[in-house]
Design a protein around this motif. Structure first.
Motif, PDB file in Angstrom:
ATOM      1  N   PHE A  80     -52.045 -22.690  -1.559  1.00  0.00           N
ATOM      2  CA  PHE A  80     -50.939 -22.146  -2.904  1.00  0.00           C
ATOM      3  C   PHE A  80     -49.909 -22.544  -2.302  1.00  0.00           C
ATOM      4  CE2 PHE A  80     -49.952 -18.556   0.340  1.00  0.00           C
ATOM      5  CZ  PHE A  80     -49.066 -18.059  -0.164  1.00  0.00           C
ATOM      6  N   ILE A  81     -48.889 -22.826  -4.020  1.00  0.00           N
ATOM      7  CA  ILE A  81     -47.331 -23.597  -3.780  1.00  0.00           C
ATOM      8  C   ILE A  81     -46.375 -22.380  -4.196  1.00  0.00           C
ATOM      9  CG2 ILE A  81     -46.472 -25.106  -4.214  1.00  0.00           C
ATOM     10  CD1 ILE A  81     -48.368 -27.437  -4.106  1.00  0.00           C
ATOM     11  N   THR A  82     -45.440 -22.278  -4.335  1.00  0.00           N
ATOM     12  CA  THR A  82     -44.554 -20.917  -5.022  1.00  0.00           C
ATOM     13  C   THR A  82     -43.119 -22.107  -5.222  1.00  0.00           C
ATOM     14  OG1 THR A  82     -43.751 -19.840  -2.424  1.00  0.00           O
ATOM     15  CG2 THR A  82     -45.854 -19.614  -3.126  1.00  0.00           C
ATOM     16  N   ASP A  83     -42.070 -20.735  -5.421  1.00  0.00           N
ATOM     17  CA  ASP A  83     -41.449 -22.104  -5.954  1.00  0.00           C
ATOM     18  C   ASP A  83     -40.253 -21.296  -4.867  1.00  0.00           C
ATOM     19  OD1 ASP A  83     -38.736 -23.149  -6.935  1.00  0.00           O
ATOM     20  OD2 ASP A  83     -39.581 -22.492  -9.343  1.00  0.00           O
ATOM     21  N   ALA A  84     -39.501 -21.626  -3.876  1.00  0.00           N
ATOM     22  CA  ALA A  84     -38.531 -21.419  -3.193  1.00  0.00           C
ATOM     23  C   ALA A  84     -37.178 -20.913  -3.980  1.00  0.00           C
ATOM     24  CB  ALA A  84     -38.078 -22.408  -1.994  1.00  0.00           C
ATOM     25  N   ASP A 134     -37.475 -19.549  -6.986  1.00  0.00           N
ATOM     26  CA  ASP A 134     -36.687 -18.328  -7.731  1.00  0.00           C
ATOM     27  C   ASP A 134     -37.213 -17.634  -6.435  1.00  0.00           C
ATOM     28  OD1 ASP A 134     -37.863 -16.315  -9.242  1.00  0.00           O
ATOM     29  OD2 ASP A 134     -39.698 -17.224  -9.623  1.00  0.00           O
ATOM     30  N   GLU A 135     -35.942 -16.150  -7.242  1.00  0.00           N
ATOM     31  CA  GLU A 135     -35.937 -15.092  -5.652  1.00  0.00           C
ATOM     32  C   GLU A 135     -37.214 -14.505  -5.964  1.00  0.00           C
ATOM     33  OE1 GLU A 135     -33.038 -12.441  -7.954  1.00  0.00           O
ATOM     34  OE2 GLU A 135     -31.427 -14.013  -7.614  1.00  0.00           O
ATOM     35  N   THR A 161     -55.014 -17.443 -13.612  1.00  0.00           N
ATOM     36  CA  THR A 161     -53.862 -17.207 -14.153  1.00  0.00           C
ATOM     37  C   THR A 161     -53.138 -15.698 -13.697  1.00  0.00           C
ATOM     38  OG1 THR A 161     -55.912 -16.385 -15.040  1.00  0.00           O
ATOM     39  CG2 THR A 161     -55.221 -18.795 -15.956  1.00  0.00           C
ATOM     40  N   GLU A 162     -54.047 -15.144 -12.864  1.00  0.00           N
ATOM     41  CA  GLU A 162     -53.313 -13.664 -12.876  1.00  0.00           C
ATOM     42  C   GLU A 162     -51.802 -14.087 -11.833  1.00  0.00           C
ATOM     43  OE1 GLU A 162     -56.731 -10.098 -13.216  1.00  0.00           O
ATOM     44  OE2 GLU A 162     -57.136 -12.139 -12.017  1.00  0.00           O
ATOM     45  N   SER A 210     -45.241 -13.092  -8.030  1.00  0.00           N
ATOM     46  CA  SER A 210     -45.341 -13.327  -6.418  1.00  0.00           C
ATOM     47  C   SER A 210     -46.516 -13.185  -5.531  1.00  0.00           C
ATOM     48  CB  SER A 210     -43.953 -12.100  -6.715  1.00  0.00           C
ATOM     49  OG  SER A 210     -43.901 -12.201  -5.157  1.00  0.00           O
ATOM     50  N   ILE A 211     -45.876 -13.810  -5.015  1.00  0.00           N
ATOM     51  CA  ILE A 211     -47.047 -14.233  -3.947  1.00  0.00           C
ATOM     52  C   ILE A 211     -47.186 -12.405  -3.278  1.00  0.00           C
ATOM     53  CG2 ILE A 211     -46.252 -14.864  -1.569  1.00  0.00           C
ATOM     54  CD1 ILE A 211     -49.506 -16.157  -3.191  1.00  0.00           C
TER      55      ILE A 211
END
Length: 608
Positions: A150-154, A156-157, A177-178, A183-184
């Motif tokens: 997975f990839i997350t936006d660093a 974004d809080e 989609t869920e 947030s992870i």
């Protein structure tokens, strides 16, 4: 045009071939029914690759990746529209299109379109097409990797999720989609203060990635042990922009590691209480574990040996070390990686201790070098001493036996043989004196004496090859083979010139008896019609191959009988080995005798 078809059977190939012929294409169509053969064939360039939708999924994924790299259109062939959902899935992942064999108008339109598209794509230049294909391949690889991704936006809080692959969906029970935009931390919401999570948050806030263990919760509420390896992605200004992570369910691995730790503890207790020592050599960590019994065998205290950490190679007797290293080298090249060897170790006091070493090479380094060994050792010093006494006794018995045989052979050859010669001459003189010498009387009185004389000569040669000193071992063996042919009618082919000069005179008779026993054994039991004897001399050993076309003798069947036992005893004297192996229609006997015998063996045989 050149087409290729990956299908399940030749009948499927014939079906597509018939459909293409009906559309009037000028083409050649190759095919394969397994992925390995297909990949070899696809080293050539094809205009279009067809794949049967009913082909196994792993093969479809492999061929799709190949087509993306090669920029070759991939068309799915459906038997009917029940396979359309599977074909659509692969079209979304990079396949060109699909058609059914029942829709002939669609076949021609799709193939013509793809051929035009391919020519256009090939005409394009620049990096755009290459980058697009690389991205497609990268996405395909990520989707098929055997770990959650997975990839997350660093920035974004909430470090909202931007992308998850299908393996991540399967592990967590959540759909993409869920997760997207959320947030992870949803995976660890019921248990936020875990040490692994706190360490991860601390390191990520400092721009540092790494691997972390923690408990996670699936959508259905079930718990699993997770391992997450997080990498930091920065922009051109060095600002942390994304977190990219591999996410694995390691519950089974942790359970197995726990079981292994328990099993090791039990094993160590058993080994420490038994008569076997245990050694675990890890060359990567440069640490060796010695059990208390192992230390005791070599005269050490376990604590002292662990503290000193002497290289285990230095514990091996210098004279035995080369053979042990060769054995370990052969073990590392085999599938079993098993070490089973008898050698001498150096006791703390300086004396030599015989041990039986049985172990395994459990891991190799990146360059294939042996990285870790484990094994058990058993003190066999007393057994070796007993064997030495038995060996010495058997040598004396065989020596006495050979001396007695030589005496009997000498009596037969010199005394009885000479008497028969005189009797033959006297009979001839008597017949001549009385003018009775004719063919009939010679056959009646002289020829039987000559036959007995020949039998005595053959018997004396069979008892001991007294002519060996004059003829040499190789010619003495040839004479033995000739006698075997005359007595049994069996065919013997020999090529033993390499034996000439290999053995000192003291050892020629010992080797002669070994070959004699094997030939006799074949004549008695193998029901063979042909025997082949070949000798080959290498730098460090002599190899003898004796093959027949009779009954196969291997395993326990060759361990029975006094003759075979004596044969093995003679081979031990010469430090040789023998193997009984299947060979065409019969049995192959492979004998190896080293060129350089130990000083101990040389000394014993020098006295004879």
């Amino acid at each position: 045009m050149q087409f290729f078809y990956l299908c399940n059977t030749e009948q499927d190939f014939a079906g597509l071939d018939l459909a293409l012929k009906g559309e009037g294409f000028s083409y050649s169509l190759a095919f394969a029914t397994n992925t390995e053969k297909a990949l070899k064939a696809l080293s050539q360039n094809y205009d279009i690759i067809f794949v049967q939708a009913a082909y196994p999924l792993s093969g479809l994924n492999t061929i799709l990746s190949h087509c993306i790299l090669k920029d070759t259109p991939l068309l799915f062939v459906l038997k009917d529209y029940s396979e359309e959902e599977k074909a659509l899935e692969f079209v979304l992942r990079g396949a060109a299109d699909y058609f059914t064999l029942k829709s002939s108008h669609r076949i021609k339109a799709i193939i013509s379109r793809e051929l035009r598209c391919k020519r256009k794509i090939q005409a394009l230049e620049g990096t755009h097409t290459t980058q697009l294909l690389k991205l497609q391949l990268l996405e395909s690889a990520i989707e098929n990797v055997n770990a959650g991704f997975f990839i997350t936006d660093a920035l974004d809080e909430a470090t909202s999720v931007l992308y998850v692959n299908r393996r991540f969906e399967k592990i967590t029970g959540y759909t993409a989609t869920e997760f997207i935009g959320k947030s992870i931390k949803i995976l660890t919401q019921p248990e936020k203060e875990q040490p692994g999570l706190l360490e991860m948050q601390k390191n990520l806030s400092r721009g540092k990635g790494g691997g972390y263990y923690f408990r996670a919760y699936r959508k259905d509420g079930s718990v699993y042990n997770a391992h997450e390896y997080v990498s930091i992605i920065r922009d051109t200004k060095g600002v942390v922009r994304y977190f990219v992570a591999l996410h694995e369910d390691v519950s089974k691995r942790i359970t197995l590691e726990s079981h292994l730790a328990d099993a090791w503890e039990r094993t160590r207790m058993v080994l420490d209480a038994s008569q076997m020592g245990y050694i675990d050599v890890n060359r990567k960590t440069e640490y060796t574990y010695f059990s208390s019994r192992f230390a005791e065998i070599l005269g050490w205290q376990q604590e002292d040996l662990q503290k000193a950490q002497p290289p285990w190679r230095e514990m091996v007797c210098a004279e035995d070390a080369p053979a042990l290293w060769r054995h370990i080298e052969q073990a590392s090249l085999s599938k079993t990686n098993t070490i089973d060897f008898e050698c001498r170790f150096v006791h703390k006091s300086g004396k030599l201790v015989w041990v039986r070493l049985h172990g395994r090479i459990v891991s190799h380094g990146p360059k294939g070098d042996r990285e870790r060994y484990v094994g058990v050792v058993l003190d066999i010093t007393e057994r070796k001493a007993q064997q030495a006494r038995i060996l010495d006794l058997s040598e004396k018995l065989m020596h006495i036996s050979e001396e007695e045989l030589e005496k009997i052979a000498s009596v037969l050859h010199d005394s009885i043989g000479q008497s028969l010669v005189l009797l033959k001459l006297n009979a001839i003189q008597f017949l001549e004196k009385h003018k009775l010498r004719d063919k009939q009387n010679l056959e009646a009185f002289v020829d039987p004496i000559a036959d007995v004389l020949e039998q005595v000569r053959k018997l004396s040669h069979a008892l001991t090859p007294i002519h060996m000193e004059h003829l040499g071992i190789d010619l003495a063996l040839e004479d033995m083979f000739e006698n075997a042919v005359q007595l049994s009618g069996i065919k013997i082919k020999s090529d033993i010139e390499a034996i000439h000069g290999f053995f000192p005179n003291n050892w020629n008779l010992e080797f002669y008896r070994i070959i004699q026993e094997l030939i006799t054994n074949i004549l008695k039991h193998a029901e063979a019609t042909e025997i082949s004897v070949k000798a080959r001399r290498e730098k460090n050993y002599l190899e003898i191959l004796i093959a027949d076309n009779g009954i196969l003798f291997t395993g326990e069947s060759v361990k029975k009988g006094l003759g075979i036992e004596l044969l093995h005893e003679r081979l031990r004297h010469l430090q040789g080995t023998i193997e009984f192996l299947p060979h065409k229609e019969g049995t192959l006997r492979k004998i190896i005798i080293p060129s350089i015998l130990s000083s101990e063996i040389r000394e014993k045989y020098g006295k004879r």
